[in-house]
Design a protein around this motif. Sequence first.
Motif, PDB file in Angstrom:
ATOM      1  N   PRO A   1       1.262  -1.322   0.307  1.00 23.14           N
ATOM      2  CA  PRO A   1      -0.264   0.249   0.020  1.00 23.14           C
ATOM      3  C   PRO A   1       0.865   0.906  -0.343  1.00 23.14           C
ATOM      4  O   PRO A   1       1.950   1.019   0.373  1.00 23.14           O
ATOM      5  N   VAL A   2       0.022   2.593  -0.515  1.00 19.37           N
ATOM      6  CA  VAL A   2       1.004   3.217   0.420  1.00 19.37           C
ATOM      7  C   VAL A   2       0.603   3.697   1.364  1.00 19.37           C
ATOM      8  O   VAL A   2      -0.780   4.210   1.836  1.00 19.37           O
ATOM      9  N   VAL A   3       1.873   4.059   2.224  1.00 16.17           N
ATOM     10  CA  VAL A   3       0.703   4.133   3.382  1.00 16.17           C
ATOM     11  C   VAL A   3       1.276   6.267   3.992  1.00 16.17           C
ATOM     12  O   VAL A   3       2.477   6.761   3.218  1.00 16.17           O
ATOM     13  N   VAL A   4       0.193   6.730   4.533  1.00 19.36           N
ATOM     14  CA  VAL A   4       0.287   8.106   4.576  1.00 19.36           C
ATOM     15  C   VAL A   4       0.536   8.175   6.016  1.00 19.36           C
ATOM     16  O   VAL A   4      -0.128   7.984   7.081  1.00 19.36           O
ATOM     17  N   VAL A   5       1.798   8.888   6.616  1.00 15.92           N
ATOM     18  CA  VAL A   5       1.973   8.559   8.056  1.00 15.92           C
ATOM     19  C   VAL A   5       1.241  10.830   8.530  1.00 15.92           C
ATOM     20  O   VAL A   5       1.465  11.613   7.693  1.00 15.92           O
ATOM     21  N   GLY A   6      -0.182  10.183   8.982  1.00 18.22           N
ATOM     22  CA  GLY A   6      -0.682  11.995   9.322  1.00 18.22           C
ATOM     23  C   GLY A   6      -2.705  12.112   8.513  1.00 18.22           C
ATOM     24  O   GLY A   6      -2.882  11.735   7.578  1.00 18.22           O
ATOM     25  N   ALA A   7      -3.359  12.256  10.034  1.00 12.13           N
ATOM     26  CA  ALA A   7      -5.049  11.487   9.324  1.00 12.13           C
ATOM     27  C   ALA A   7      -4.826  13.202   9.249  1.00 12.13           C
ATOM     28  O   ALA A   7      -6.364  13.519   9.754  1.00 12.13           O
TER      29      ALA A   7
ATOM     30  N   ARG B   1      10.434   5.790  12.936  1.00 13.12           N
ATOM     31  CA  ARG B   1      11.634   6.029  11.790  1.00 13.12           C
ATOM     32  C   ARG B   1      11.046   5.531  10.481  1.00 13.12           C
ATOM     33  O   ARG B   1       9.692   4.565  10.521  1.00 13.12           O
ATOM     34  N   LEU B   2      11.499   5.461   9.379  1.00 14.10           N
ATOM     35  CA  LEU B   2      11.278   5.448   8.105  1.00 14.10           C
ATOM     36  C   LEU B   2      12.365   4.092   7.659  1.00 14.10           C
ATOM     37  O   LEU B   2      13.347   4.693   8.368  1.00 14.10           O
ATOM     38  N   GLU B   3      12.152   2.933   7.930  1.00 11.90           N
ATOM     39  CA  GLU B   3      13.293   2.235   6.933  1.00 11.90           C
ATOM     40  C   GLU B   3      12.973   2.464   5.655  1.00 11.90           C
ATOM     41  O   GLU B   3      12.464   2.757   4.831  1.00 11.90           O
ATOM     42  N   ARG B   4      14.396   2.303   5.393  1.00  9.24           N
ATOM     43  CA  ARG B   4      15.119   2.513   4.186  1.00  9.24           C
ATOM     44  C   ARG B   4      15.949   1.680   3.345  1.00  9.24           C
ATOM     45  O   ARG B   4      16.676   0.943   3.330  1.00  9.24           O
ATOM     46  N   SER B   5      15.406   1.810   1.839  1.00  2.00           N
ATOM     47  CA  SER B   5      16.612   0.655   0.888  1.00  2.00           C
ATOM     48  C   SER B   5      16.967   1.295  -0.107  1.00  2.00           C
ATOM     49  O   SER B   5      16.712   1.412  -1.126  1.00  2.00           O
ATOM     50  N   GLY B   6      18.543   1.869   0.079  1.00  4.26           N
ATOM     51  CA  GLY B   6      19.066   3.135  -1.072  1.00  4.26           C
ATOM     52  C   GLY B   6      17.838   4.088  -0.795  1.00  4.26           C
ATOM     53  O   GLY B   6      17.922   4.785  -0.250  1.00  4.26           O
TER      54      GLY B   6
ATOM     55  N   VAL C   1      11.831   4.294   0.389  1.00 14.29           N
ATOM     56  CA  VAL C   1      11.544   4.143   1.704  1.00 14.29           C
ATOM     57  C   VAL C   1      10.789   2.627   2.267  1.00 14.29           C
ATOM     58  O   VAL C   1       9.727   2.324   0.132  1.00 14.29           O
ATOM     59  N   THR C   2      10.841   0.943   2.222  1.00 14.33           N
ATOM     60  CA  THR C   2      10.644   0.422   2.187  1.00 14.33           C
ATOM     61  C   THR C   2       9.268  -0.041   3.427  1.00 14.33           C
ATOM     62  O   THR C   2       8.651  -0.801   3.255  1.00 14.33           O
ATOM     63  N   ALA C   3       9.286   0.383   4.344  1.00 15.27           N
ATOM     64  CA  ALA C   3       8.073   0.796   5.612  1.00 15.27           C
ATOM     65  C   ALA C   3       8.585   1.547   6.303  1.00 15.27           C
ATOM     66  O   ALA C   3       9.510   2.367   6.929  1.00 15.27           O
ATOM     67  N   VAL C   4       7.244   1.372   6.887  1.00 15.14           N
ATOM     68  CA  VAL C   4       7.414   3.005   8.670  1.00 15.14           C
ATOM     69  C   VAL C   4       7.295   2.074   9.595  1.00 15.14           C
ATOM     70  O   VAL C   4       6.111   1.245  10.096  1.00 15.14           O
ATOM     71  N   ILE C   5       7.961   2.071  10.770  1.00 14.44           N
ATOM     72  CA  ILE C   5       8.177   1.739  11.443  1.00 14.44           C
ATOM     73  C   ILE C   5       7.147   2.612  12.839  1.00 14.44           C
ATOM     74  O   ILE C   5       7.958   3.882  13.324  1.00 14.44           O
TER      75      ILE C   5
ATOM     76  N   ARG D   1       6.097  -3.069  12.290  1.00 15.68           N
ATOM     77  CA  ARG D   1       6.621  -2.552  11.194  1.00 15.68           C
ATOM     78  C   ARG D   1       5.573  -2.418   9.277  1.00 15.68           C
ATOM     79  O   ARG D   1       5.013  -3.975   9.339  1.00 15.68           O
ATOM     80  N   ILE D   2       5.045  -1.555   8.907  1.00  9.43           N
ATOM     81  CA  ILE D   2       4.157  -1.272   7.440  1.00  9.43           C
ATOM     82  C   ILE D   2       4.852  -1.339   6.990  1.00  9.43           C
ATOM     83  O   ILE D   2       5.438  -0.649   5.778  1.00  9.43           O
TER      84      ILE D   2
END
Length: 499
Positions: A11-17, A256-261, A264-268, A274-275
């Motif tokens: 999915p697209v993760v939106v941080v903040g409602a 935090r955000l998980e990253r690969s290069g 952004v691969t996941a939202v923590i 882990r999303i």
Amino acid sequence: MSVVQGSGRRPVVVVGAGLSGLSCALHLLGAGRDVVVVEREDHPGGRAGRQDMEGYRLDTGPTVLTMPELLDEAFAAVGETLRDRIELVPLAPAYRAAFADGSTIDVHTDRARMAAEVARAAGTREAVGYLRLRDWLTRLYDVEMRSFIDAQFDSPLDLLGPDLVRLAAMGGFGRLAPAVGRHVKDERLRRIFSFQALYAGVAPDRALAAYAVIAYMDTVAGVHFPRGGMRMIGEAMAAAAAKAGADLRYGEPVSRLERSGERVTAVITDQGERIACDQVVLTTDLPAAHRLLGHRPRRPVRQRFSPSAVVLHLGTDRTWDHLSHHTISFGAAWQSTFTEIIDQGRTMSDPSLLVTQPTLTDPSLAPEGRHLFYVLAPAPNLEAGAIDWDEEGRRYRDHIVSTLESRGMTGLDASVRAEHLVTPADWARKGLARGTPFSLAHTFTQTGPFRPRNTVPGTANAVLAGCGTTPGVGLPTVLVSGKLAAARVVARTGSGVLR
């Protein structure tokens, strides 16, 4: 976590409602994307927040709703209408302006009615000037909305085009106060059509004339109030998003955000969840978004933040007949007011105040027989001023109340049965940079393509939304910001059509 609608795609993760995040979510859902919204609070709305106080239902953020068609556009993305979810009450007058000399001018959005009011208060010549001003504001809005507000910017070169020439020809790159003054000479009218610059964080004599578009939204397009309070906007948008398939998660701050290069691969979350995500949209305060991304913006000019506000919520056992739903109580001082707030970092010695009485339109927001007031006093942000608000807050509260009593709200202090005070220190405790809810000021170097963009260098799948990025501060513009962010996501993935 589950993938919405079983598409097999992250999915697209939106941080903040907040309203930008919910706008983004609705537009993404309409384009066929799977959406997860993660919100640190236990309810939607973001800065359009809410608080209950001894039976009073407070709106803690914006109180002025303009351009409801932008809300309708977000609902339409998922096949709904604004009317399905919210009962809007048009306010007439939009404002009542009260001046130090005892005069008042009601600000009507109806053309003929406002011209008659201007003629009554300032004479026929000023009424003719008002009509010219109104036409100019309308033309200004038409040009700005299509080319500068509801528009993506990747470079200052994106400004180039016929509408840039039209905006320049209309005086949009001059200064706001003189531009208004070319149409109306009465000082009271000049204030009515230029005080909105403070929303953008700039004094009227320094603001670009292009920001008269905010006066268009207030005085021409019209002001509304949602029955049930401004909190209804976030609740309605969240309900529509949930019905369309969004996964909304409240009470889950992102750590935090998980990253690969560059991806952004996941939202923590703070709880360690882990999303995984395909794309991420960050709607947090701009410095917080950059911290999550590990990105330090490089700008030749240091970012300047808007002034802040002291907000006083009062539950009373009486009301005053001279007040409207929104009343702007102007002090005798004007230019010195902006000097005190912006340049000197001081509170207003002769304050101009926005007094909102939502119970005048919706009595259910207070216990039976009681009344609710929201008093906003512009104030320096924590960077501009060295005020110890934990010490000064109560004293300034008393100054605001005594000022209102001297302007006709006799017996206000004695009538208070419940109250809540919010200062710049409180905004800072909520995580807002420099203690201001209004984010970056709309100076020339922080406007249009020069404002922080909604894309982030070095990050391939993160997008920004909210008042710190394009197009800027204000309820209408953050709704557009969410739509623009959704368009970035859709354009990057090449799937779906943004409606």
